[in-house]
Design an enzyme around this catalytic site. Structure first.
Site, PDB file in Angstrom:
ATOM      1  CE1 TYR A 142      -3.535  -2.634   0.575  1.00 55.68           C
ATOM      2  CE2 TYR A 142      -4.662  -0.568   1.048  1.00 55.68           C
ATOM      3  CZ  TYR A 142      -4.707  -1.913   0.726  1.00 55.68           C
ATOM      4  OH  TYR A 142      -5.919  -2.533   0.574  1.00 55.68           O
ATOM      5  CE  LYS A 192       1.581 -16.950  -2.763  1.00 59.25           C
ATOM      6  NZ  LYS A 192       1.189 -18.331  -3.239  1.00 59.25           N
ATOM      7  CG  ASP A 225      -1.691 -19.891  -1.756  1.00 48.90           C
ATOM      8  OD1 ASP A 225      -1.085 -20.003  -0.663  1.00 48.90           O
ATOM      9  OD2 ASP A 225      -1.304 -20.456  -2.800  1.00 48.90           O
ATOM     10  CG  ASP A 249      -8.098  -4.872   1.334  1.00 53.18           C
ATOM     11  OD1 ASP A 249      -9.031  -4.464   2.039  1.00 53.18           O
ATOM     12  OD2 ASP A 249      -8.038  -4.705   0.105  1.00 53.18           O
ATOM     13  CG  ASP A 253     -13.577  -7.309   1.790  1.00 56.20           C
ATOM     14  OD1 ASP A 253     -13.366  -6.583   2.779  1.00 56.20           O
ATOM     15  OD2 ASP A 253     -14.007  -6.878   0.700  1.00 56.20           O
TER      16      ASP A 253
HETATM   17  C1  IPM Z   1     -10.458  -1.509   3.757  1.00 52.72           C
HETATM   18  C2  IPM Z   1     -10.715  -0.853   2.440  1.00 52.72           C
HETATM   19  C3  IPM Z   1      -9.593   0.133   2.157  1.00 52.72           C
HETATM   20  C4  IPM Z   1      -8.327  -0.658   1.983  1.00 52.72           C
HETATM   21  C5  IPM Z   1      -9.825   1.078   0.970  1.00 52.72           C
HETATM   22  C6  IPM Z   1     -11.110   1.856   1.098  1.00 52.72           C
HETATM   23  C7  IPM Z   1      -8.663   2.030   0.789  1.00 52.72           C
HETATM   24  O1  IPM Z   1     -10.872  -1.799   1.452  1.00 52.72           O
HETATM   25  O2  IPM Z   1     -10.316  -0.794   4.775  1.00 52.72           O
HETATM   26  O3  IPM Z   1     -10.420  -2.735   3.807  1.00 52.72           O
HETATM   27  O4  IPM Z   1      -8.019  -1.155   0.879  1.00 52.72           O
HETATM   28  O5  IPM Z   1      -7.589  -0.774   2.961  1.00 52.72           O
HETATM   29 MG    MG Z   2     -10.920  -3.805   2.156  1.00 48.42          MG
END
Ligand code: IPM
Ligand code: MG
Length: 368
Positions: A142, A192, A225, A249, A253
């Site tokens: 990032y 990884k 993975d 990230d 999710d």
């Molecule tokens: C998260 C989001 C952020 C990230 C975006 C909005 C920059 O997806 O907080 O998970 O990628 O970190």
């Molecule tokens: Mg995210």
């Protein structure tokens, strides 16, 4: 003594709608529990760009550094897709994380019993799930340099750099081990190392920190993975997962969806202690700005409400009040109150964002 201070940055899309419900709960805490905060509000993301031409002004940044905790809603939206990268809404959030040095991002994925049938996985796989992903938040791909889109011969090349120093790895590893000690004493580190040098270093440093100071915690390593696969196969094998910024990230999710809806997952981003002993901290739902449903009163405010509960616990040492909020959410879900994202295939009538907030308030009242 002055009240603890909160800076609310509701942001874009559904951010303001879900944050409105958190404000009700902050009000309730003051009125019914004598827990009062000095609340200020400001802009971040696309709305800040619209007002000031930048997704985060220096003044807002400075304010975020001063307060005891920041509560953030969400940033971004299609309206801003064409903006120059440097002023995109997401840059505001990334600047907050970086300049506040919020290296440890806690993303708990907890499956409330009432929602176990809403997961895309089988009930027995997710029921009772309670894991935390600790995502490194201020480094890795990032932020690594070099980055950019460059000309190379007669074509362009896009470059981002995965970069981790030993100290960056060590400090997030330590926060994961500390957290595990308060839970089930297990950490699984994901990288990884089979293809990335940064992954090799990650694995070594996590192991060193463990062997030096956390031998009582059970540590395992997994390629990210394979970790993704194991998260769908049998997520209950995990307690705390520690991983880098990008893998964190993605995996968070996925973990969120195990619990039934992305609309449920809170997060805490923590940095070093300030002069008053509290950690630098920002709390935000894991879900994004959801532009497709923004402004319609459909959004689920629970992730944002649970993020405030995390603030009570981690910034203000009010574990009892945090549990009260979490229990209220659990009660409401057990009573069958559902926003649209929590409607099963059998359908039903969803409640609105503010009705969900009101239901949580009623459950809080009932807790007294
Ligand atoms: C998260 C989001 C952020 C990230 C975006 C909005 C920059 O997806 O907080 O998970 O990628 O970190
Ligand atoms: Mg995210």
């Amino acid at each position: 003594m002055a009240n603890p201070s909160l800076l609310i940055l509701a942001g874009d899309g559904i951010g303001p709608e879900v944050m409105a419900e958190v404000k009700k709960i902050i009000g309730w805490m003051g009125a019914k529990r004598g827990v009062r905060f000095d609340v200020s509000e400001d802009l971040v993301g696309g709305c800040a760009y619209d007002a000031y031409g930048t997704p985060l002004t220096d003044a807002t940044m400075a304010r975020a550094q001063e307060v005891d905790a920041v509560l953030l809603g969400a940033v971004g939206g299609p309206k801003y897709d064409k903006l120059d990268f440097s002023v995109k809404p997401e840059r505001g959030l990334l600047r907050l994380r970086k300049e506040m040095d919020l290296f440890s991002n806690l993303r708990p994925a907890q499956c409330f019993d009432a929602l176990a049938d809403f997961s895309s996985l089988k009930r027995e796989v997710v029921a009772g799930l309670d894991i935390v992903i600790v995502r490194e938040l201020t480094s890795g791909v990032y932020f690594g340099e070099p980055r950019g889109i460059f000309k190379e011969g007669n074509e362009r090349v896009g470059i981002n750099t995965q970069r981790y120093t030993e100290s960056e790895i060590a400090r997030v590893a330590r926060s994961a081990f500390e957290l595990a000690r308060k839970r089930n004493n297990k950490v699984c580190s994901m990288e990884k190392a089979n293809v990335m040098e940064s992954g090799i270093l990650w694995r070594e440093v996590v192991q060193e920190v463990h062997d030096r100071d956390y031998r009582d915690v059970q540590l395992t390593h997994m390629y990210a993975d394979a970790g993704a696969m194991q998260l769908c196969r049998w997520p209950k094998q995990f307690d705390v997962i520690v991983t880098d910024n990008l893998f964190g990230d993605l995996l968070s999710d996925m973990a969120a969806m195990l619990t039934g809806s992305l609309g449920m997952l809170p997060s805490a981003s923590l940095g070093l202690p300030m002069a008053n002993g509290r950690p630098k901290a920002l709390y935000e739902p894991v879900h994004g700005s959801a532009p497709d449903i923004a402004g319609q009163g459909k959004a689920n405010p629970i992730a944002c409400i649970l993020s405030f509960a995390m603030a009570l616990r981690y910034s203000f040492d009010m574990g009892e009040e945090a549990t009260r909020v979490e229990k209220a959410v659990e009660t409401v879900l057990a009573d069958g109150v559902r926003t649209a994202d929590l409607m099963g295939p059998e359908g039903g009538t969803p409640v609105s964002t503010s009705q969900m907030g009101d239901a949580v308030l009623a459950a809080l009242d009932a807790s007294l």
